[in-house]
Design a protein around this motif. Structure first.
Motif, short mmCIF file in Angstrom:
data_model
loop_
_atom_site.label_atom_id
_atom_site.label_comp_id
_atom_site.label_asym_id
_atom_site.label_seq_id
_atom_site.Cartn_x
_atom_site.Cartn_y
_atom_site.Cartn_z
N PRO A 35 0.80 -1.23 0.00
CA PRO A 35 0.00 0.00 0.00
C PRO A 35 0.83 1.28 0.00
CG PRO A 35 -0.02 -1.01 2.17
CD PRO A 35 0.62 -2.00 1.24
N ASN A 36 2.07 1.20 0.44
CA ASN A 36 2.92 2.39 0.52
C ASN A 36 3.92 2.50 -0.62
OD1 ASN A 36 1.80 3.29 3.06
ND2 ASN A 36 2.89 1.58 4.01
N ASN A 37 3.79 1.60 -1.61
CA ASN A 37 4.67 1.64 -2.79
C ASN A 37 6.15 1.62 -2.39
OD1 ASN A 37 2.51 1.83 -4.72
ND2 ASN A 37 2.27 3.98 -4.14
N LEU A 38 6.50 0.66 -1.57
CA LEU A 38 7.88 0.54 -1.08
C LEU A 38 8.69 -0.50 -1.84
CD1 LEU A 38 7.28 0.65 2.79
CD2 LEU A 38 7.78 2.56 1.23
N VAL A 39 8.04 -1.32 -2.67
CA VAL A 39 8.71 -2.44 -3.31
C VAL A 39 9.16 -2.10 -4.73
CG1 VAL A 39 8.51 -4.86 -3.99
CG2 VAL A 39 7.31 -4.03 -1.96
N ALA A 116 10.02 -8.34 11.76
CA ALA A 116 9.20 -7.99 10.61
C ALA A 116 8.74 -6.54 10.75
CB ALA A 116 7.99 -8.92 10.51
N ASN A 117 8.24 -5.99 9.63
CA ASN A 117 7.79 -4.59 9.62
C ASN A 117 6.37 -4.48 10.20
OD1 ASN A 117 6.65 -5.92 7.40
ND2 ASN A 117 6.44 -4.03 6.22
N GLU A 118 6.25 -4.72 11.47
CA GLU A 118 4.94 -4.75 12.13
C GLU A 118 4.30 -3.38 12.27
OE1 GLU A 118 5.95 -6.68 15.74
OE2 GLU A 118 6.09 -8.69 14.86
N TRP A 119 5.04 -2.32 11.95
CA TRP A 119 4.47 -0.97 12.00
C TRP A 119 3.60 -0.68 10.77
CZ3 TRP A 119 9.51 -2.17 10.99
CH2 TRP A 119 10.00 -1.82 9.74
N ASP A 120 3.71 -1.49 9.73
CA ASP A 120 2.93 -1.30 8.50
C ASP A 120 1.72 -2.20 8.49
OD1 ASP A 120 4.19 0.74 7.11
OD2 ASP A 120 5.69 -0.59 6.24
N GLU A 121 0.72 -1.82 7.71
CA GLU A 121 -0.48 -2.64 7.57
C GLU A 121 -0.22 -3.81 6.62
OE1 GLU A 121 -3.48 -0.93 4.64
OE2 GLU A 121 -2.45 0.88 5.28
N GLY A 122 -1.04 -4.82 6.72
CA GLY A 122 -0.94 -5.94 5.80
C GLY A 122 -0.01 -7.03 6.29
N THR A 123 0.31 -7.96 5.38
CA THR A 123 1.18 -9.09 5.70
C THR A 123 2.59 -8.60 6.01
OG1 THR A 123 -0.09 -10.48 4.18
CG2 THR A 123 2.08 -11.28 4.86
N PRO A 124 3.15 -8.98 7.16
CA PRO A 124 4.50 -8.51 7.52
C PRO A 124 5.56 -9.01 6.55
CG PRO A 124 3.34 -9.42 9.43
CD PRO A 124 2.55 -9.80 8.21
N TRP A 125 6.55 -8.19 6.32
CA TRP A 125 7.71 -8.57 5.50
C TRP A 125 8.89 -8.83 6.42
CZ3 TRP A 125 7.48 -3.71 1.82
CH2 TRP A 125 6.25 -3.71 1.13
N PRO A 126 9.67 -9.88 6.15
CA PRO A 126 10.79 -10.21 7.04
C PRO A 126 11.92 -9.18 6.97
CG PRO A 126 10.79 -11.63 5.11
CD PRO A 126 9.51 -10.85 5.06
N LEU A 127 12.51 -8.94 8.15
CA LEU A 127 13.65 -8.05 8.28
C LEU A 127 14.92 -8.86 8.48
CD1 LEU A 127 12.09 -5.33 10.62
CD2 LEU A 127 12.34 -5.25 8.13
#
Length: 253
Positions: A35-39, A116-127
């Motif tokens: 949703p934040n266009n980070l990828v 994980a990026n738990e501050w963002d909405e949606g499925t977490p991405w691994p850090l």
């Protein structure tokens, strides 16, 4: 232990050349929910790096960029940064950067290593975990702090500033076995108190987001890069940034 003066402090009092463009990335991979266009996909990222290479430019870490600028040899360099410390940056971006002979800075969260990026909405991405951080550093690339837990620092209480800035530097420095010199504000959120805390903690430089103000080495401007940026957009970005720096006449960044 007394640390050596930073490249920026050595150049204090001198009129310096324009700060080259610093590009701001996050994830390099594939995620269905973004949703934040980070990828940026690995294919698009390689295309973007190839564009820099064809223009005779070399991507470097912020530390290398500032050292070259202080020495008057930053021409042809572009800063490359990755926020949050996503695992896919190690998996997908690192090999591309090495293939092109580039380097970069990864800003990781000292309190979320292997999380994980738990501050963002949606499925977490691994850090990235400790092994991934060391792999990045062993490649000769810069590791910087993005704070401890990814907290906005504008208006933050002193204890929050201490935990996010000084404590994160100490934890990462212990992990790497050497002082961490760079910081990056989560969300680009900062104020005068946060910048002062960065300087007091011993960081040599810190990255923000593009700003119309000249705020010094504790708030270096960057430009967001995303999936929508084709080779044509990257070239336009380079031209527009150079034109802006020339017209604005800001030298003391």
């Amino acid at each position: 232990m007394t640390e050596a003066p930073s490249p920026t402090s050595k150049a204090a009092g001198r009129r310096q050349p324009h700060l080259p463009l610093i590009m701001m990335y996050h994830s390099v991979g594939t995620h269905q929910h973004d949703p934040n266009n980070l990828v940026v996909t690995p294919e698009r990222f390689e295309e973007q790096m190839a564009t820099l290479k064809r223009r005779g430019l070399r991507g470097v870490s912020v530390a290398e960029l500032l050292a070259a600028r202080a020495a008057g040899s930053a021409r042809g360099l572009v800063g490359l940064t990755f926020d949050d410390g996503y695992t896919d940056v190690i998996e997908n971006a690192l090999p591309v950067l090495q293939r092109f002979g580039f380097s970069a800075t990864s800003y990781v969260l000292a309190g979320r290593i292997g999380g994980a990026n738990e501050w963002d909405e949606g499925t977490p991405w691994p850090l990235v975990d400790e092994a991934g951080i060391r792999r990045w550093a062993d490649a000769g690339f810069e590791v910087g702090s993005h704070g401890t837990m990814h907290v906005a620092l504008e208006g933050a209480r002193p204890e929050v500033l201490r935990a996010e800035i000084a404590d994160s530097r100490e934890r990462l420095s212990d992990l790497l076995g050497k002082p961490v010199g760079g910081y990056c504000y989560a969300y680009g959120s900062m104020d005068a108190a946060a910048r002062s805390a960065v300087a007091e903690a011993g960081y040599e430089h810190a990255c923000a987001i593009i700003s119309r103000q000249s705020l010094g080495p504790q708030a270096l401007p960057r430009i967001y890069v995303g999936q929508a940026h084709t080779s044509k957009h990257i070239l336009k970005m380079l031209y527009t940034y150079r034109l802006h720096r020339r017209i604005s006449g800001r030298h003391a960044l």
